[in-house]
Design an enzyme around this catalytic site. Structure first.
Site, short mmCIF file in Angstrom:
data_model
loop_
_atom_site.label_atom_id
_atom_site.label_comp_id
_atom_site.label_asym_id
_atom_site.label_seq_id
_atom_site.Cartn_x
_atom_site.Cartn_y
_atom_site.Cartn_z
N LYS A 191 24.11 22.84 -36.84
CA LYS A 191 24.11 21.40 -37.14
C LYS A 191 23.31 21.02 -38.39
O LYS A 191 23.80 20.27 -39.24
CB LYS A 191 23.62 20.62 -35.91
N CYS A 383 -6.75 41.51 -66.18
CA CYS A 383 -7.25 40.31 -66.84
C CYS A 383 -8.67 40.00 -66.36
O CYS A 383 -9.61 40.66 -66.77
CB CYS A 383 -6.28 39.16 -66.64
N HIS A 509 -1.45 41.34 -68.32
CA HIS A 509 -0.94 41.40 -66.94
C HIS A 509 0.24 42.37 -66.85
O HIS A 509 1.39 41.94 -66.96
CB HIS A 509 -0.49 40.02 -66.48
N GLU A 511 1.55 43.64 -64.36
CA GLU A 511 2.38 43.42 -63.17
C GLU A 511 3.70 42.70 -63.48
O GLU A 511 4.68 42.85 -62.75
CB GLU A 511 1.60 42.65 -62.09
N1 GLN Z 1 -10.24 33.35 -66.56
C1 GLN Z 1 -10.08 34.43 -67.45
C2 GLN Z 1 -9.71 33.98 -68.86
O1 GLN Z 1 -9.29 32.89 -69.07
C3 GLN Z 1 -9.06 35.42 -66.92
C4 GLN Z 1 -7.68 34.89 -66.87
C5 GLN Z 1 -6.75 35.70 -66.00
O2 GLN Z 1 -7.19 36.49 -65.18
N2 GLN Z 1 -5.46 35.50 -66.15
O3 GLN Z 1 -9.83 34.74 -69.79
#
Ligand code: GLN
Length: 555
Positions: A191, A383, A509, A511
Site C-alpha cells: 500500500k 588528513c 584522503h 579513501e
Molecule cells: N582539520 C584539519 C585541517 O583542516 C584536517 C582536515 C581533515 O581531516 N579533512 O587541516
C-alpha cells in the site's frame, strides 16, 4: 547518440538505498559498453554539504575538481569506477544562488522571477551540463529525499518537464520504494508503494520501473499487484531484497533483467555482453569464511558509521584483497581519553585515524598514535590522522608536551601543524579549503613508494592546515620520513615513521579513490601490515600458552 536520461525518485521512506540502486544501475549500463555519469539533486539550501556536520549528513565526498559532495557520489564512483565532477551534485542552494545573482546582474530585467520557470530552468540547465562535461551517453539523475517532500518539488517538476523536452525514448523514470513487513500478520505490504506512486503521478510523473526494496523475499503475486495498481509493466517491478553485501546489488539487478529492460525501453543496443566475473568473485570472496583482522577506527563521529563511509569501504576492499575479513572496531576518541592505558586498543591489529575538524577527541587520537608508535602497531592516519601523528611524534621527541596544531591551540610553543599560508586571510568557511586532486612525488625507499609502486601520484585533499616546514629537519633527525612531497618540495603530503612496520600519515584522503576491484595501495599495504601484526600476536599467544603448559608440567 542522443543522451539518454534515467531519473531515480524515492518513495515511502528515505534510506532505502536509492543511491546504491542508481550506482548499481550505472554499472549495468557500463557493462553494456556505455559511458555513464550520475548526478545527485539535493533539495537542501546549503550550497554544498561541506559546511554541514557529519552527524547531519554523513561523510563529505570530495571529487577531483575539489567539489564537496554528497556521499552517494562515493557509491557512484565506486560501483561504476568513474570520476565525476562538480556538476554531478546540485543543491537547491546552488540553484537559487545562481538565479538570484543573475537577477541582480539584470539578466531578467522586467520579469518576475518564479520557481517555474526560472528555478526549474536552472535545474534543467544543470542536468544538461552533466552530459556535456563528462561525455556521458547515459546520465542517471538521483533526486534526493522522498516524493512528497516540499523542498523536492521543483526538482520533480524539472525532471517531469524533461520528458516532453527530450522525448519519451530518451527519458526513463525509476521509482525506488520500500515494502514494509508487518510482523503480527507476517505480511509484506504494497500500500505505501501504491500511495507514493499516486503522489508521483499527481505531479505528472509515471514511473517506468519500480524497484521495491524489502527485508524479505516476496512472491510473484505481490509483484503483479504492484504492476497492476501502479500501472507499470510486470517485468518492470523489480524486487530487491536487502543484502548485507553491498556489491551484490548489481548482480541482483542483472538477474532481474533490469539492464535489458532499460536497453529496450530507451531503444539502445548493448555494445557488449556484460562480464560479471569480477563482481561474482568479489561477492563469493565476501561470503567465504576468512580469518579476521581487527582494525580500530578512532574517530569523533563513530556512532554514525556513514560519517566514515569511504574509509570503511576502502578498508573492506583492502581486506578482501588480502583474503581477510574486516572486523572494524569503532572507537570513540573521547573514550580513549578516559582510558589512560589505552586498553581499548589492546585487541586491535591496526589503528586508523581518519579526517576530522574541531578539538573534541583530539587528545584521544594523539594517544592512539602514541600507542601505535610505541607498540609498533600498524597505523594509518588520514588528513587529521596524519597531522596528529606528527603532533604526537613532536611531543615525544622534542619533549614539548604542548606541541600542537594551531587549529587546536593558537598559542602553542611548537606549531608543528599550522595554517597554510594561502589560508591566512580567508574568512568564508564554505568551499575555501585546499580541495581536490593534487600531485605528489614519492620518495624512493619509503613504505609509501613501495606500496604505490610508483614515484608519482595524484590524490584528493580537503584541509586548511599542513605540516610546518620549520620542523622538518628536527623531526627527520628523530626518525620521521617525508615519503610524499608536493612537486615543488614545499608541502609534506605523506609522513611516515622509520623503524616501524607501518606508521604512515597522508595529508590527503586516499579513501576516495579506492574501488571494490582495485583496492587503494596504501590501504592494502596497511591491512597487510595488520595481518602480519595479527600473525605475530597469534604466535606470541601460542608461545605463552606453550610456556605456561610446560611450566605446569614441570611442577
Ligand atoms: N582539520 C584539519 C585541517 O583542516 C584536517 C582536515 C581533515 O581531516 N579533512 O587541516
Amino acid at each position: 547518440m542522443t543522451t539518454k536520461f534515467i531519473f531515480f525518485t524515492g518513495g515511502v521512506v528515505s534510506s532505502v538505498g536509492k543511491g546504491v540502486t542508481a550506482a548499481a544501475t550505472g554499472r549495468l549500463l557500463k557493462e553494456r559498453g556505455f559511458n555513464v555519469a550520475v548526478q545527485k539533486l539535493d533539495p537542501y539550501i546549503n550550497v554544498d554539504p561541506g559546511t554541514m556536520s557529519p552527524y547531519q549528513h554523513g561523510e563529505v565526498f570530495v571529487l577531483d575538481d575539489g567539489a564537496e559532495t554528497d556521499l552517494d557520489l562515493g557509491h557512484y564512483e565506486r560501483f561504476i569506477d568513474i570520476r565525476l565532477n562538480k556538476v554531478c551534485n546540485i543543491t537547491t542552494g546552488q540553484v537559487y544562488a545562481e538565479v538570484i545573482s543573475k537577477e541582480r546582474r539584470g539578466d531578467y530585467l522586467g520579469v518576475t522571477i518564479q520557481v517555474i520557470p526560472h528555478i526549474t530552468n536552472e535545474i534543467k540547465r544543470r542536468i544538461s551540463l552533466v552530459a556535456k562535461s563528462t561525455n556521458a551517453e547515459i546520465v542517471l539523475v538521483e533526486v534526493g529525499g522522498t516524493v512528497g517532500d516540499i523542498e523536492g518539488q521543483p526538482f520533480l517538476e524539472a525532471i517531469r518537464q524533461l520528458r516532453s523536452d527530450l522525448g519519451r525514448e530518451n527519458t526513463m523514470y525509476i521509482h525506488v520504494t520500500w515494502l514494509p513487513y508487518i510482523g503480527a500478520t507476517q505480511e509484506i505490504k504494497t500500500k505505501p508503494t501504491q500511495h507514493s506512486v499516486r503522489e508521483l503521478r499527481s505531479i505528472g510523473i509515471t514511473p517506468d520501473m519500480i524497484i521495491a526494496r524489502s527485508d524479505y523475499p516476496f512472491e510473484k503475486g505481490l509483484r503483479e499487484k504492484i504492476a497492476q495498481f501502479c500501472d507499470v509493466d510486470r517485468e518492470a517491478v523489480i524486487p530487491m531484497v536487502t543484502t548485507p553485501i553491498l556489491y551484490e546489488v548489481p548482480l541482483l539487478l542483472e538477474k532481474e533483467n533490469v539492464g535489458n529492460y532499460i536497453m529496450q525501453r530507451l531503444k539502445l543496443q548493448p555494445r557488449c555482453e556484460p562480464d560479471w566475473k569480477n563482481w561474482e568473485f568479489l561477492v563469493s570472496e565476501t561470503r567465504r569464511e576468512k580469518p579476521s583482522i581487527r582494525i580500530g577506527l578512532v574517530g569523533k563521529y563513530v556512532e554514525l558509521h556513514d560519517a566514515y563511509m569511504s574509509v570503511r569501504e576502502a578498508l573492506k576492499h583492502a581486506a578482501l584483497h588480502n583474503g581477510v575479513e574486516l572486523d572494524l572496531k569503532w572507537i570513540h576518541a573521547t573514550d580513549l581519553e578516559k582510558d589512560a592505558g589505552c586498553e581499548i586498543l589492546e585487541d586491535v591489529d591496526g589503528i586508523i585515524v581518519p579526517g576530522g575538524f574541531g578539538s573534541r577527541g583530539i587528545e584521544g587520537k594523539i594517544m592512539a598514535a602514541n600507542y601505535a608508535r610505541k607498540n609498533k602497531i600498524p597505523y594509518l592516519g588520514l588528513c587529521l590522522g596524519m597531522q596528529l601523528m606528527v603532533v604526537e611524534f613532536a611531543r615525544d621527541v622534542l619533549g614539548s608536551q604542548n606541541a600542537n596544531s594551531t587549529e587546536f591551540d593558537r598559542s602553542t610553543p611548537d606549531p608543528v601543524i599550522d595554517l597554510m599560508p594561502d589560508q591566512q586571510n580567508i574568512t568564508d568557511m564554505g568551499g575555501t579549503m585546499r580541495l581536490g586532486l593534487y600531485p605528489c612525488n614519492l620518495q624512493p625507499g619509503t613504505i609509501a613508494a613501495e606500496a604505490y609502486q610508483t614515484d608519482y601520484i595524484e590524490e584528493r585533499h580537503r584541509h586548511r592546515f599542513e605540516f610546518n616546514n620549520s620542523y622538518r629537519d628536527i623531526l627527520y633527525k628523530h626518525g620521521m620520513r617525508y615519503s610524499g612531497l608536493s612537486p615543488d618540495g614545499k608541502l609534506v603530503e605523506i609522513a611516515e615513521i622509520a623503524n616501524h612496520p607501518f606508521m604512515v600519515g597522508t595529508q590527503f584522503h586516499p579513501e576516495f579513490l579506492s574501488r571494490p576491484n582495485k583496492p587503494h595501495p596504501l590501504f592494502s599495504r596497511f591491512i597487510q601490515a595488520a595481518c602480519q601484526q595479527a600473525a605475530c600476536q597469534q604466535a606470541e599467544t601460542r608461545k605463552t600458552a606453550t610456556h605456561k603448559a610446560e611450566e605446569k608440567e614441570a611442577t
